[in-house]
Scaffold this motif. Structure first.
Motif, short mmCIF file in Angstrom:
data_model
loop_
_atom_site.label_atom_id
_atom_site.label_comp_id
_atom_site.label_asym_id
_atom_site.label_seq_id
_atom_site.Cartn_x
_atom_site.Cartn_y
_atom_site.Cartn_z
N SER A 73 11.35 136.59 36.77
CA SER A 73 9.80 136.91 37.25
C SER A 73 9.99 138.51 38.21
O SER A 73 10.63 138.91 38.42
N GLU A 74 8.75 138.36 39.04
CA GLU A 74 7.89 139.29 39.33
C GLU A 74 8.24 140.03 40.68
O GLU A 74 8.18 138.36 41.40
N HIS A 75 9.58 141.08 41.21
CA HIS A 75 9.98 141.28 42.33
C HIS A 75 9.20 141.92 43.05
O HIS A 75 8.61 143.34 42.84
N ARG A 76 7.97 141.77 44.08
CA ARG A 76 7.19 142.16 44.63
C ARG A 76 7.48 142.40 46.11
O ARG A 76 7.42 143.04 46.71
N ASP A 77 7.91 141.25 46.58
CA ASP A 77 8.49 141.58 48.13
C ASP A 77 9.78 140.28 48.38
O ASP A 77 10.34 139.92 47.30
N THR A 78 9.89 140.01 49.32
CA THR A 78 11.61 139.52 50.24
C THR A 78 10.66 137.97 50.05
O THR A 78 11.19 137.30 51.17
N ASP A 79 9.97 137.70 49.72
CA ASP A 79 9.43 136.25 50.28
C ASP A 79 10.27 135.05 49.52
O ASP A 79 9.60 134.12 48.51
N TYR A 80 11.10 134.00 50.49
CA TYR A 80 11.44 133.13 49.92
C TYR A 80 11.32 132.15 50.09
O TYR A 80 12.07 130.81 50.41
N SER A 81 10.89 132.08 50.93
CA SER A 81 10.23 130.52 52.57
C SER A 81 10.03 129.56 51.71
O SER A 81 9.21 129.36 50.31
N ASP A 82 10.21 128.24 51.94
CA ASP A 82 9.77 127.04 51.72
C ASP A 82 7.94 126.93 50.80
O ASP A 82 8.77 126.55 49.70
N GLY A 83 7.29 127.50 51.46
CA GLY A 83 6.08 127.38 51.19
C GLY A 83 5.70 128.62 49.82
O GLY A 83 5.34 127.92 48.78
N ALA A 84 6.77 129.47 49.66
CA ALA A 84 6.77 130.61 48.41
C ALA A 84 7.35 129.25 47.12
O ALA A 84 6.31 129.74 45.86
N ARG A 85 8.44 128.96 47.73
CA ARG A 85 8.68 129.20 46.51
C ARG A 85 8.12 127.52 45.37
O ARG A 85 8.38 127.15 44.77
N LEU A 86 7.81 127.09 46.78
CA LEU A 86 6.67 125.62 46.19
C LEU A 86 5.68 126.31 45.74
O LEU A 86 5.02 125.97 44.27
N ALA A 87 5.16 126.94 45.91
CA ALA A 87 3.91 127.99 44.98
C ALA A 87 4.22 127.74 43.64
O ALA A 87 3.44 128.18 42.87
N ASP A 88 5.59 128.40 43.21
CA ASP A 88 5.91 128.98 42.22
C ASP A 88 6.10 127.58 41.31
O ASP A 88 5.65 127.58 39.99
N LEU A 89 6.66 126.96 42.17
CA LEU A 89 6.70 125.16 41.08
C LEU A 89 5.59 124.77 40.69
O LEU A 89 5.55 124.46 39.16
N GLU A 90 4.13 125.22 41.68
CA GLU A 90 3.41 124.51 41.62
C GLU A 90 2.11 124.92 39.39
O GLU A 90 2.03 124.80 39.45
#
Length: 457
Positions: A73-90
């Motif tokens: 997957s794209e390596h853009r920043d270091t955002d591993y927050s719950d919100g970001a991981r939910l957005a990935d799944l969605e």
């Protein structure tokens, strides 16, 4: 065969790599755990490939992906927050274009899977959580293996130390029984994300807390603990099962086994088909959580004394944190003593457990009493024995009601038992019994003679 990689686009524009294994009509989406579900599948790690290939071979499509900043997957920043991981799944679910599907999460992936099930209950048919924990901080402190290797990792860790770190982690997971497999695993982990990304991931996961989400889960849920996993994770996974309404809880596998956990595979397969999750017939023994059978049982009830006053003194949030920690410790102590904590609802801040032996029940009660005192949350404890009827994940019957009333009669920090229990354990429990006389218990027709458990002189 190399998996065919597709890319989904998140709402904030991040490209997420995914693949679909199998061609069945039923769909299972596996929320990314840590090092990338797709990445580890591509690396052909046996413990990753066999499980999902077997599920795909049983007539379903399995969707695997790498979260942002992981693997392909794209390596853009270091955002591993719950919100970001939910957005990935969605984004992955929307890209695949499925209607209803089953959702699977393991360890770190359980947070995103739970959040998705709460946000989209109309999409999720069934939810499976393996080795789940509610709070990342608990996982990093309560599991010795994780606490140790986490202390080794840092954003500025030099390459030679990083190699040792990954090799150590892989050795812990494999039980140091498969050096070649551990080397392959370590290499797959090392190539999934940079050292700085790993440090950012761990910091984000330490702040994960889905405690408030768990009671909101409304889809059928199976919570599983495999004994091939780290033993200290068990109380945390039990807590997750307790907090999800009507969740089924199951233990599978043999600790120290060098063979795949076929019981886990069969249980997950049966559950997402809609069968009884507890049917794990095969080489792996059936669930390790002992069945709550109808018949004679020794019943332990315990409850926190003066919980309302404690809430006022400590504050609601602080009290709930202490109560959750104590609950996990109590359930672990009960299990270690040979009992089965009942996963059904119990009124108040209480725990109910069943045993096959009065000696075991008294031993567990003594340990639980000490845990409550140590936590500053003294307990009322009561034990009775009699016939019970199993109904789902709960037990019922007159004996259960008597046990509950015996507990209510106990003073803070006191263990009371009925005459029936005293008779069963008089010569085997290693304690003394102080006669407290007959008590008229609410809702019980006949007076009950009760005895306080005391240390032997």
């Amino acid at each position: 065969m190399e998996p065919r990689i597709q890319y989904a686009k998140t709402g904030d524009g991040v490209s997420i790599a995914l693949t679909v294994v199998g061609s069945g009509s039923e769909v299972l989406v596996a929320a990314d755990n840590m090092y990338g579900g797709l990445h580890l599948y591509k690396a052909a790690l046996p413990n990753q490939v066999w499980f999902f290939d077997e599920l795909a071979g049983r007539g379903r499509r399995v969707v695997l992906y790498d979260s942002r900043n992981v693997g392909s997957s794209e390596h853009r920043d270091t955002d591993y927050s719950d919100g970001a991981r939910l957005a990935d799944l969605e984004a992955v679910v929307d890209h695949v274009g499925v209607g209803q599907f089953s959702l699977y999460g393991r360890n770190y992936g359980c947070a995103a899977a739970t959040a998705y099930a709460v946000a989209h209950p109309d999409r999720v048919k069934r939810l499976v959580l393996l080795g789940a924990f509610a709070r990342g901080a608990d996982f990093y402190t309560a599991v010795p293996e994780i606490a140790m290797v986490t202390r080794m990792a840092g954003a500025s860790m030099p390459p030679e130390e990083a190699a040792i770190y990954y090799q150590s982690m892989a050795g812990i997971v494999s039980g140091f029984s498969d050096p070649e497999g551990a080397a392959r695993t370590a290499n797959a982990w090392r190539t999934s994300m940079s050292v700085s990304e790993l440090a950012a991931f761990r910091e984000a996961m330490r702040g994960t807390d889905i405690t408030d989400l768990l009671p909101l889960v409304s889809v059928p849920t199976l919570v599983v603990f495999s004994r091939l996993n780290m033993p200290a994770l068990l109380p945390l996974t039990r807590e997750v099962a307790r907090l999800i309404p009507r969740a089924e809880f199951l233990e599978t596998g043999e600790q120290g086994s060098q063979t795949p956990d076929l019981g886990l595979l069969d249980a997950v397969d049966a559950f997402i088909r809609g069968d009884q999750a507890a049917d794990t017939s095969g080489p792996t023994p059936a669930p390790a959580t002992p069945s709550l059978l109808s018949g004679t049982a020794v019943i332990l009830f315990l409850d926190i004394a003066d919980s309302t006053a404690l809430t006022t003194t400590l504050g609601d949030a602080a009290y709930r944190d202490k109560e959750r920690e104590l609950d996990a410790a109590l359930r672990a102590a009960i299990t270690e003593a040979g009992g089965t904590p009942v996963e059904g609802k119990v009124l108040g801040d209480g725990v109910m457990a069943v045993f096959t032996s009065a000696r075991q029940a008294i031993g567990a009660a003594v340990r639980c009493r000490d845990l409550g005192n140590e936590a500053g949350l003294p307990l009322h404890l009561g034990i009775h024995a009699g016939d019970v009827v199993r109904e789902g994940n709960n037990v019922h019957g007159g004996a259960v009601q008597v046990a509950s009333r015996v507990q209510s009669a106990a003073a803070p920090g006191e263990i009371l038992v009925s005459d029936t229990v005293r008779s069963l354990a008089r010569t085997s429990a290693g304690v003394a019994f102080e006669d407290r006389g007959e008590h008229a218990l609410k809702g019980i027709d006949e007076p009950q003679r009760l005895f306080a458990v005391r240390e032997q002189d």
